[in-house]
Design an enzyme around this catalytic site. Structure first.
Site, mmCIF file in Angstrom:
data_model
loop_
_atom_site.group_PDB
_atom_site.id
_atom_site.type_symbol
_atom_site.label_atom_id
_atom_site.label_comp_id
_atom_site.label_asym_id
_atom_site.label_seq_id
_atom_site.Cartn_x
_atom_site.Cartn_y
_atom_site.Cartn_z
ATOM 1 N N ASP A 166 0.797 -1.084 -0.056
ATOM 2 C CA ASP A 166 0.003 0.041 0.000
ATOM 3 C C ASP A 166 0.786 1.165 0.031
ATOM 4 O OD1 ASP A 166 -2.144 1.729 0.600
ATOM 5 O OD2 ASP A 166 -3.223 -0.052 1.987
ATOM 6 N N ASP A 187 -3.046 4.586 -2.299
ATOM 7 C CA ASP A 187 -4.100 5.279 -1.634
ATOM 8 C C ASP A 187 -4.465 6.454 -1.931
ATOM 9 O OD1 ASP A 187 -5.312 5.295 1.197
ATOM 10 O OD2 ASP A 187 -4.250 7.300 1.317
ATOM 11 N N GLU A 217 -6.755 3.211 -5.456
ATOM 12 C CA GLU A 217 -7.637 3.424 -4.525
ATOM 13 C C GLU A 217 -8.368 4.656 -4.967
ATOM 14 O OE1 GLU A 217 -9.773 4.561 -0.294
ATOM 15 O OE2 GLU A 217 -7.984 5.276 -0.982
ATOM 16 N N HIS A 228 -10.832 -2.328 4.534
ATOM 17 C CA HIS A 228 -10.677 -1.572 6.200
ATOM 18 C C HIS A 228 -11.646 -0.193 6.395
ATOM 19 C CE1 HIS A 228 -8.082 0.501 3.496
ATOM 20 N NE2 HIS A 228 -7.681 1.529 4.381
ATOM 21 N N ASP A 229 -12.231 0.223 5.530
ATOM 22 C CA ASP A 229 -12.958 1.553 5.811
ATOM 23 C C ASP A 229 -14.201 1.533 5.728
ATOM 24 O OD1 ASP A 229 -10.590 2.886 5.462
ATOM 25 O OD2 ASP A 229 -10.585 3.175 3.197
HETATM 26 C C1 NOJ Z 1 -7.978 5.683 2.211
HETATM 27 C C2 NOJ Z 1 -7.555 4.759 3.238
HETATM 28 O O1 NOJ Z 1 -8.103 3.651 2.659
HETATM 29 C C3 NOJ Z 1 -8.094 5.009 4.503
HETATM 30 O O2 NOJ Z 1 -8.078 4.196 5.536
HETATM 31 C C4 NOJ Z 1 -7.205 6.346 4.871
HETATM 32 O O3 NOJ Z 1 -7.850 6.647 6.197
HETATM 33 C C5 NOJ Z 1 -7.337 7.414 3.985
HETATM 34 N N1 NOJ Z 1 -7.062 6.995 2.671
HETATM 35 C C6 NOJ Z 1 -6.061 8.506 4.192
HETATM 36 O O4 NOJ Z 1 -4.855 7.915 3.784
#
Ligand code: NOJ
Ligand code: CA
Length: 535
Positions: free
Chosen positions: A100, A203, A262, A323-324
């Protein structure tokens, strides 16, 4: 497997949140030796690649998504040697490693930012986005907001200017328009590719560039102040396309490397515009499975929308968990048994596109509930009592009924779900009808039938409120998948040739009886997964 096997296209990618996977040294935090110790489990499960959430040194304002050194490993996760060992041990088992990379912003503790904020003349000043305030310095430079709450501009006393951060104020955004920053960013890809990393998950890549003139966004109606703006100028800037091409050409100078972006605030079309040859291999369209509610017609529509948007030389990806977001088991209120989750698994692993799994998905892990004092996630803290925090889906992996679920010998950084006593790897390995064994069977099926991977995807005339059904077909096999998303029985009108062909049952969770068809109908039990192959 044939020669054409391409790991990121044919394979299945498994996301690990390293803090929560396996703790080898009893400090309550998962680590790299812990992951190495579980590689046999992953190989046996049948996945092909691991995406590791960030493992670079981080003060953890956002748990690894605030990086203090891009070219090292956080000592809590292990050493560089541990990481190289993980790559070797994974490769020995045919498993690739995806890292990542969080290149939109650094930690405020990154030496670059410490330098940058130290004076107006510092050579690293322009590495971040600094502006003087509006109206004589009294107000932030413009109205941009942080998605994690509050204004996107933080005033810094020492130099009397504001710096920009899309996420927490501990995550200052890098200035990608600065040529030194750009060169440094490109060097990070080479650095890790040279060490054997197979791919990168980027990211919020589409946030790297912001409007050169810092124009205010148009207004709109929304819930949080962040949503009161159309994000025209603080994300998805055209300059990103050059970076996309440069990143791809670096990766193409190595064998079989992969990059998946992402996306942040990007609809299906915008997401698709970053994919294809000369661009990224893939980018997450969260409006496909993850953000779609439990309904066959909507799932099909979302997948077709993604297919329509993608250029012909791009390949779709699908994701139910990360994870979000709340885990699917919690989102769809799976109840006590895992029947609905088997249907979800079958969908993820048989539609056209690369499936991404998330640790514990194969066990049907549910979200934990955290009290205010247990909240770890900065988003959860900021918005409390709104239930938008992300701790729920980040709880420790449930390995066994031992204390702390076998994850650690001590109290973990985030509590384990109390259902670990019965819902764990060991228990599910022993139960032939478990979700874990169902996943294993499906993963094996995908591996055995190329039609399930690269074959045509032909939706069948379906009952959009109850059943999702389709054919996957290549030169060797024709496979019929029928998924009953309804609790009650359903029947599917097939008729014609389909009912005249001879079929074998490849997989059924409802012990399918012969004959399969009655007067042109395929009857399905509630939450039935029925996968047939033509003889
Ligand atoms: C996306 C990530 O998946 C998330 O977990 C993170 O808080 C934000 N980007 C900021 O990096
Ligand atoms: Ca540890």
């Amino acid at each position: 497997m044939t020669d054409e096997w391409l790991w990121w296209k044919d394979g299945v990618i498994y996301q690990i949140y390293p803090r929560s996977f396996a703790d080898s040294n009893g400090d309550g935090i998962g680590d790299l030796p812990g992951i190495i110790g579980k590689l046999d489990y992953l190989a046996d499960l049948g996945i092909d690649a691991i995406w590791l959430s960030p493992i670079n040194p981080s003060p953890d304002a956002d748990f690894g998504y605030d990086v203090a050194d891009y070219k090292d490993i956080d000592p809590r996760y292990g050493t560089m040697d541990d990481f190289l060992q993980l790559i070797r041990a994974a490769h020995q088992r045919g498993i690739r490693i995806i890292m990542d990379l969080v290149l939109n912003h650094t930690s405020e503790e990154h030496p670059w930012f410490i330098e940058s904020r130290s004076s107006l003349e510092n050579p690293k000043r322009d590495w971040y986005i600094w502006r003087s305030g509006a109206e004589g310095g009294q107000k932030p430079p413009n109205r941009w907001q942080s998605v994690f709450g509050g204004k996107a501009w933080e005033f810094d006393e020492r130099t009397g200017q504001y710096y920009y951060h899309m996420f927490t104020r501990q995550q200052p955004d890098l200035n990608w328009r600065n040529p030194e920053v750009y060169t440094e960013m490109m060097s990070i890809f080479r650095y890790w590719a040279d060490r054997g990393v197979d791919g990168f998950r980027l990211d919020v890549f589409n946030n790297y560039f912001k409007d050169a003139h810092f124009r205010d966004n148009p207004k709109k109606i929304g819930i949080r102040p962040f949503d009161w703006q159309v994000h025209l100028y603080d994300t998805n800037q055209p300059e990103m396309m050059t970076a996309v091409a440069d990143i791809r050409s670096i990766l193409d100078s190595y064998a079989e490397r992969y990059v998946v972006g992402e996306t942040f605030l990007a609809d299906t079309k915008m997401t698709a515009s970053y994919c294809g040859s000369g661009k990224f291999h893939a980018a997450f369209d969260f409006y496909s499975l993850l953000k779609t509610t439990w309904n066959p017609g909507r799932y099909l529509h979302a997948m077709q929308r993604q297919d329509d948007a993608l250029p012909v030389d791009a390949w779709p990806i699908h994701v139910l968990n990360n994870h979000d977001n709340p885990r699917i088991a919690t989102r769809i209120r799976a109840g006590k048994d895992d029947e609905k989750l088997k249907v979800a698994a079958a969908m993820l692993l048989t539609v056209r596109g690369t499936p991404f799994m998330y640790y514990g998905e194969e066990l049907g892990m549910r979200d934990i509930q955290v009290s205010r004092s247990e909240i770890q996630d900065p988003v959860g803290k900021h918005y409390w009592p709104l239930p938008v925090g992300r701790d729920g889906c980040r709880s420790p992996m449930q390995w066994s009924a031992e204390p702390y679920g076998g994850f650690s010998k001590t109290t973990p950084w985030l509590k384990i779900h109390q259902n670990y006593l019965s819902r764990n790897v060991q228990a599910q390995q022993a139960d032939p009808d478990s979700l874990l064994n169902f996943y294993k069977y499906l993963l094996n099926l995908r591996r055995s039938y190329a039609a399930l991977r690269g074959g045509l995807f032909i939706p069948l005339h379906h009952e959009p409120q109850r059943v999702l059904s389709f054919i996957r077909q290549d030169n060797d096999h024709r496979i019929l998948v029928a998924l009953n998303l309804a609790r009650g029985r359903s029947k599917l009108a097939l008729g014609g040739d389909i009912t005249r062909y001879q079929w074998d049952v490849l997989l059924s969770n409802k012990k399918k009886n012969q004959p399969l068809f009655e007067k042109g109908w395929l009857k399905l039990e509630g939450y039935e997964v029925c996968i047939l192959v033509q003889k």
